[in-house]
Design a protein around this motif. Structure first.
Motif, short mmCIF file in Angstrom:
data_model
loop_
_atom_site.label_atom_id
_atom_site.label_comp_id
_atom_site.label_asym_id
_atom_site.label_seq_id
_atom_site.Cartn_x
_atom_site.Cartn_y
_atom_site.Cartn_z
N PRO A 130 0.83 -1.21 0.00
CA PRO A 130 0.00 0.00 0.00
C PRO A 130 0.86 1.25 0.00
CG PRO A 130 0.08 -0.94 2.20
CD PRO A 130 0.81 -1.90 1.30
N ARG A 131 0.27 2.35 -0.45
CA ARG A 131 0.99 3.62 -0.46
C ARG A 131 1.09 4.14 0.97
NH1 ARG A 131 -0.16 8.72 0.35
NH2 ARG A 131 -2.32 8.09 0.80
N MET A 132 2.29 4.58 1.35
CA MET A 132 2.52 5.15 2.67
C MET A 132 2.55 6.68 2.58
SD MET A 132 2.76 2.73 4.92
CE MET A 132 2.22 1.09 4.43
N ALA A 133 1.82 7.33 3.47
CA ALA A 133 1.78 8.79 3.47
C ALA A 133 3.08 9.36 4.03
CB ALA A 133 0.58 9.28 4.28
N SER A 134 3.31 10.62 3.77
CA SER A 134 4.52 11.30 4.22
C SER A 134 4.58 11.40 5.74
CB SER A 134 4.56 12.70 3.62
OG SER A 134 5.48 13.53 4.30
N PRO A 135 5.71 11.05 6.35
CA PRO A 135 5.86 11.23 7.80
C PRO A 135 5.67 12.68 8.23
CG PRO A 135 7.58 9.80 6.95
CD PRO A 135 6.88 10.37 5.76
N ALA A 136 6.12 13.62 7.41
CA ALA A 136 5.97 15.04 7.75
C ALA A 136 4.49 15.42 7.79
CB ALA A 136 6.72 15.89 6.74
N PHE A 137 3.71 14.86 6.88
CA PHE A 137 2.27 15.13 6.88
C PHE A 137 1.63 14.57 8.15
CE2 PHE A 137 -2.08 13.87 5.34
CZ PHE A 137 -2.59 15.16 5.32
N GLY A 138 2.10 13.39 8.58
CA GLY A 138 1.61 12.82 9.83
C GLY A 138 1.93 13.72 11.01
N LEU A 139 3.13 14.28 11.02
CA LEU A 139 3.53 15.18 12.11
C LEU A 139 2.63 16.43 12.12
CD1 LEU A 139 5.58 15.63 14.38
CD2 LEU A 139 7.05 16.79 12.71
N ALA A 140 2.29 16.91 10.95
CA ALA A 140 1.42 18.10 10.87
C ALA A 140 0.03 17.78 11.42
CB ALA A 140 1.34 18.58 9.43
N LEU A 141 -0.50 16.61 11.10
CA LEU A 141 -1.82 16.22 11.61
C LEU A 141 -1.78 15.99 13.12
CD1 LEU A 141 -3.23 13.78 8.89
CD2 LEU A 141 -3.75 16.20 9.24
N LEU A 142 -0.68 15.45 13.61
CA LEU A 142 -0.54 15.26 15.05
C LEU A 142 -0.50 16.61 15.76
CD1 LEU A 142 -0.18 13.27 17.39
CD2 LEU A 142 2.29 13.39 17.00
N ALA A 143 0.22 17.57 15.19
CA ALA A 143 0.28 18.91 15.78
C ALA A 143 -1.10 19.55 15.77
CB ALA A 143 1.27 19.77 15.00
N LEU A 144 -1.86 19.37 14.70
CA LEU A 144 -3.22 19.90 14.64
C LEU A 144 -4.09 19.27 15.72
CD1 LEU A 144 -5.52 21.48 13.30
CD2 LEU A 144 -5.76 19.57 11.68
N SER A 145 -3.97 17.96 15.89
CA SER A 145 -4.75 17.26 16.91
C SER A 145 -4.40 17.77 18.30
CB SER A 145 -4.47 15.75 16.82
OG SER A 145 -4.75 15.25 15.53
N ALA A 146 -3.12 17.97 18.56
CA ALA A 146 -2.69 18.49 19.86
C ALA A 146 -3.22 19.90 20.08
CB ALA A 146 -1.17 18.47 19.96
N ALA A 147 -3.25 20.71 19.03
CA ALA A 147 -3.75 22.08 19.15
C ALA A 147 -5.25 22.08 19.49
CB ALA A 147 -3.49 22.84 17.86
N ILE A 148 -6.00 21.16 18.89
CA ILE A 148 -7.43 21.05 19.18
C ILE A 148 -7.65 20.71 20.64
CG2 ILE A 148 -9.51 19.69 18.73
CD1 ILE A 148 -8.53 19.42 15.82
N VAL A 149 -6.91 19.72 21.14
CA VAL A 149 -7.07 19.32 22.54
C VAL A 149 -6.59 20.42 23.48
CG1 VAL A 149 -6.38 17.63 24.29
CG2 VAL A 149 -6.95 16.88 21.98
N TRP A 150 -5.51 21.09 23.13
CA TRP A 150 -5.04 22.22 23.96
C TRP A 150 -6.13 23.28 24.06
CZ3 TRP A 150 -4.19 27.45 23.02
CH2 TRP A 150 -3.49 28.13 24.03
N GLY A 151 -6.79 23.58 22.93
CA GLY A 151 -7.86 24.55 22.95
C GLY A 151 -9.00 24.12 23.86
N ILE A 152 -9.32 22.84 23.87
CA ILE A 152 -10.37 22.33 24.76
C ILE A 152 -9.97 22.51 26.22
CG2 ILE A 152 -11.55 20.22 25.52
CD1 ILE A 152 -11.45 19.27 22.61
N THR A 153 -8.72 22.20 26.54
CA THR A 153 -8.29 22.33 27.94
C THR A 153 -8.33 23.77 28.42
OG1 THR A 153 -5.92 22.57 27.41
CG2 THR A 153 -6.77 20.33 27.64
N ARG A 154 -8.14 24.73 27.53
CA ARG A 154 -8.15 26.13 27.92
C ARG A 154 -9.56 26.60 28.27
NH1 ARG A 154 -3.75 27.05 29.87
NH2 ARG A 154 -4.07 29.30 29.67
#
Length: 221
Positions: A192-216
């Motif tokens: 199968p095609r593997m997505a870019s690790p850098a793209f995964g890091l960007a999505l992880l950062a977005l996910s963390a930002a969403i949760v950080w916003g919830i905690t605030r």
């Protein structure tokens, strides 16, 4: 029949799988020991990983995408009917039955993580969203947070048993690929095609930002 080793799980899927398992143990231990600050931090991290997994299931590697491994329930039943039949593993992702188990586990994990956002123990620990809903909803979420844990535990046990049954009944190794990423498949099956690790890091950062916003929201920011 000739076989070759195919990379079916990228590092993001494997990291997500084992980190959530580890954090579930941390969450259980910190709740039992009343270390609620650590319990909530563990819950926020789990929620971050779950949001990432949902995003990765839409935009990530082919094998990680829900569109790849989700099939009609009938396909899962037909697949389970062949459980005692020895035949090569031809799946580059979850098989149809395994795909629905993934959906169940994700749903229960999301229920656990999101219900915790609304809980209040009437003493010190209040979820960041508890102040924004009614007392009745807080009571419901608090009860659900406790009961859902046992449903989640039952699903995890069923998942582990299924992995063992597939190994014994069909000689399909489902555990190894989730550790090292590769699966032994017939030679005519392409990877199968593997997505870019850098793209995964960007999505992880977005996910963390969403949760950080919830905690605030706990402090009204």
């Amino acid at each position: 029949m000739q076989f070759h080793y195919v990379k079916v799980w990228d590092g993001w899927v494997r990291m997500n799988h084992w980190l959530i398992l580890l954090l579930m143990l941390v969450s259980f231990g910190t709740a039992k020991s009343q270390k609620m600050d650590w319990h909530m931090l563990s819950g926020y991290t789990i929620l971050t990983l779950l949001i990432f997994r949902l995003l990765w299931g839409v935009f990530g590697s082919d094998s990680a995408r829900f569109a790849t491994f989700l099939a009609w329930p009938g396909a899962a039943w037909r697949q389970l009917a062949k459980l005692g039949r020895r035949e090569p593993d031809t799946e580059v992702s979850h098989n149809p039955a395994g795909g629905w188990m993934v959906v169940l586990l994700l749903a229960l994990l999301l229920t656990q993580a999101t219900s915790g956002l609304f809980t209040y123990d009437q003493v010190f620990t209040r979820g960041p969203l508890a102040r924004w809903v009614s007392e009745e909803w807080v009571d419901f979420a608090s009860t659900l947070h406790v009961k859902n844990f046992y449903w989640l535990l039952a699903a995890i046990v069923a998942h582990v048993v299924a992995v063992g049954v597939y190994f014994v009944a069909k000689s399909h190794d489902l555990l190894g690929p989730m550790i090292h990423g590769e699966k032994k498949l017939p030679a005519d099956i392409p990877p199968p095609r593997m997505a870019s690790p850098a793209f995964g890091l960007a999505l992880l950062a977005l996910s963390a930002a969403i949760v950080w916003g919830i905690t605030r929201m706990r402090i009204g920011l």
